[in-house]
Scaffold this motif. Structure first.
Motif, short mmCIF file in Angstrom:
data_model
loop_
_atom_site.label_atom_id
_atom_site.label_comp_id
_atom_site.label_asym_id
_atom_site.label_seq_id
_atom_site.Cartn_x
_atom_site.Cartn_y
_atom_site.Cartn_z
N VAL A 236 0.93 -1.29 0.03
CA VAL A 236 -0.13 0.02 -0.09
C VAL A 236 0.95 1.18 -0.13
O VAL A 236 0.40 2.37 -0.08
CB VAL A 236 -1.09 0.13 1.13
CG1 VAL A 236 -1.89 -0.94 1.05
CG2 VAL A 236 -0.29 -0.12 2.45
N GLY A 237 2.03 1.09 0.24
CA GLY A 237 3.08 2.19 0.07
C GLY A 237 4.44 2.03 0.80
O GLY A 237 4.73 0.84 1.04
N TRP A 238 5.19 3.11 0.91
CA TRP A 238 6.65 3.03 1.11
C TRP A 238 6.92 3.73 2.69
O TRP A 238 6.22 4.94 2.69
CB TRP A 238 7.55 3.33 0.21
CG TRP A 238 7.22 2.82 -1.07
CD1 TRP A 238 6.53 2.95 -2.16
CD2 TRP A 238 7.96 1.46 -1.75
NE1 TRP A 238 6.40 2.10 -3.18
CE2 TRP A 238 7.21 1.15 -2.99
CE3 TRP A 238 8.64 0.41 -0.81
CZ2 TRP A 238 7.53 -0.06 -3.53
CZ3 TRP A 238 8.92 -0.65 -1.68
CH2 TRP A 238 8.42 -1.07 -2.93
N LEU A 239 7.76 3.13 3.53
CA LEU A 239 8.39 3.92 4.35
C LEU A 239 9.82 4.34 3.79
O LEU A 239 10.69 3.54 3.39
CB LEU A 239 8.51 3.26 5.48
CG LEU A 239 7.09 2.92 6.43
CD1 LEU A 239 7.41 2.24 7.75
CD2 LEU A 239 6.24 3.98 6.39
N ASN A 240 10.45 5.49 4.03
CA ASN A 240 11.52 5.83 3.75
C ASN A 240 12.59 5.43 4.74
O ASN A 240 12.41 4.83 5.88
CB ASN A 240 12.04 7.50 3.54
CG ASN A 240 11.64 8.36 4.86
OD1 ASN A 240 12.00 7.93 5.84
ND2 ASN A 240 10.95 9.46 4.65
#
Length: 394
Positions: A236-240
């Motif tokens: 569903v998305g990314w963490l830096n």
């Protein structure tokens, strides 16, 4: 009798150590080191059909041996030193198994998955299909290896095989070895196939390490940094990398050796703090019908570097440094928790599991509405940091 027993022991031992389970010679195998899995759209008249695209990385053993012995360094016939001693085979099919079966039309050797190091999943496939469907082939296959490292990438997974690692002899070996670096950094989280299957099948969310191409001087290079957020089996998305660090500190998966750069304006300097040990206590708090989460981090750290003001640090300076370091870590934890709650609604830190363990009856009542509760649940963060060694102290 003793002589007979000894003879049988020698025969059995010889069979075991000289052959594999199917007695297929190494020279007749194509050893897969890594697999990139992507989603492929295929036009069929006016319709777009989806297929699985696999890219298998396999070693060319004679070239790999020549490279290992330094054959390319002085005209020894090792080939182009910049060219990896590997072969990439791309296959397509409606399923992973169908795609792999087509290797019989492209390779004179039988594909062997028993030495596979990594599986890389492309972003489009990970967003649109549940990872349990994508990975279903590997645990069912008799050559399957549940300790395979699983990685995500923001783009096509096959593109990673265009990289040119400087020291590793293949992209897959580089990615597998780089994934072991959690003793030195928390900028990614290593999970293998077994971890992923167990977590997703249990209905929980998880973070998976992100691999990416980065610009190199002569050719693209590789980087493992940051994580993909897996919710209900899908990306569903990314963490830096910085957000991933904070998530690792809370999750209890911290391995040690993290470096935190900390500006201290009052002391006119920037410090490097090495975080040696983090004790994370994450527990729910129950008040009436409501629930909140409390995060407490106890951290031991060393000062490993100082830039700016060259006057020696004194013992009187430590409370200020510890206070500001604790505040920096607290803000980063609050930021990543807030993003996971409001943007992704993904409980990758296992808050729901904590509630289930502490109060099973309450969990039964709220589990069907957990996403909504998770979004709005108060989370408190308390950080205590103790600097053990400062290097040079007056």
């Amino acid at each position: 009798m003793k002589a007979t027993a000894l003879f049988l022991t020698i025969i059995i031992t010889a069979v075991v150590i000289t052959g594999c389970w199917d007695n297929l010679d190494l020279e007749r195998r194509a050893l897969v080191l890594g697999t990139a899995v992507d989603l492929l759209s295929v036009e069929n008249g006016s319709q777009q059909n989806e297929q699985i695209e696999l890219t298998l990385e396999m070693p060319i053993l004679r070239r790999m041996a020549a490279r290992s012995s330094g054959g390319g360094g002085g005209g020894g016939g090792g080939g182009d030193e910049k060219e990896l001693p590997t072969w990439q085979l791309t296959l397509t099919g409606l399923t992973v198994d169908e795609a792999i079966s087509k290797a019989a039309t492209r390779s004179e050797r039988r594909i062997f998955l028993g030495h596979q190091k990594v599986i890389i999943i492309g972003e489009e496939l990970a967003r649109r299909h549940n990872l349990m469907e994508v990975l279903d082939f590997w645990p069912r296959n008799r050559e399957g290896y549940l300790a395979i490292t699983v990685l995500l990438t923001d783009g096509r997974a096959s593109d990673l095989f265009t990289a040119q690692p400087k020291f590793a002899r293949s992209v897959s070996m580089f990615l597998q070895e780089q994934s072991e670096r959690q003793l030195r950094t928390s900028r990614f989280i290593k999970h293998n196939l077994s971890d992923l299957i167990a977590t997703v099948n249990a209905g929980r969310d998880i973070l998976i390490a992100r691999a990416a191409l980065v610009k190199g001087k002569d050719a693209p290079e590789l980087q493992v940094s940051g994580t993909g957020v897996i919710k209900e089996g899908k990306l569903v998305g990314w963490l830096n990398p910085a957000e991933t660090q904070a998530a690792v500190w809370v999750s209890g998966e911290f391995k040690g050796g993290e470096i935190l750069a900390l500006p201290i304006p009052e002391l006119a300097r920037i410090l490097s703090l090495k975080l040696n040990k983090i004790k994370a206590d994450v527990h729910p708090q129950f008040t009436g019908d409501g629930v909140s989460m409390a995060i407490k981090l106890d951290i031991n750290a060393d000062i490993t570097e100082t830039m700016g003001n060259r006057s020696p640090l004194g013992a009187k300076d430590l409370p200020l440094i510890e206070s500001q370091a604790g505040e920096e870590i607290k803000q980063r934890v609050q930021q990543v928790v807030g993003r996971l709650q409001r943007e992704y609604q993904a409980d990758v830190l296992g808050f729901g599991h904590k509630i289930e363990q502490s109060n099973p009856r309450l969990w039964e009542n709220i589990k069907n509405n957990w996403r909504q509760i998770f979004m709005q649940m108060p989370v408190s963060v308390d950080v205590k940091i103790k600097i053990r060694h400062t290097g040079m102290v007056s």
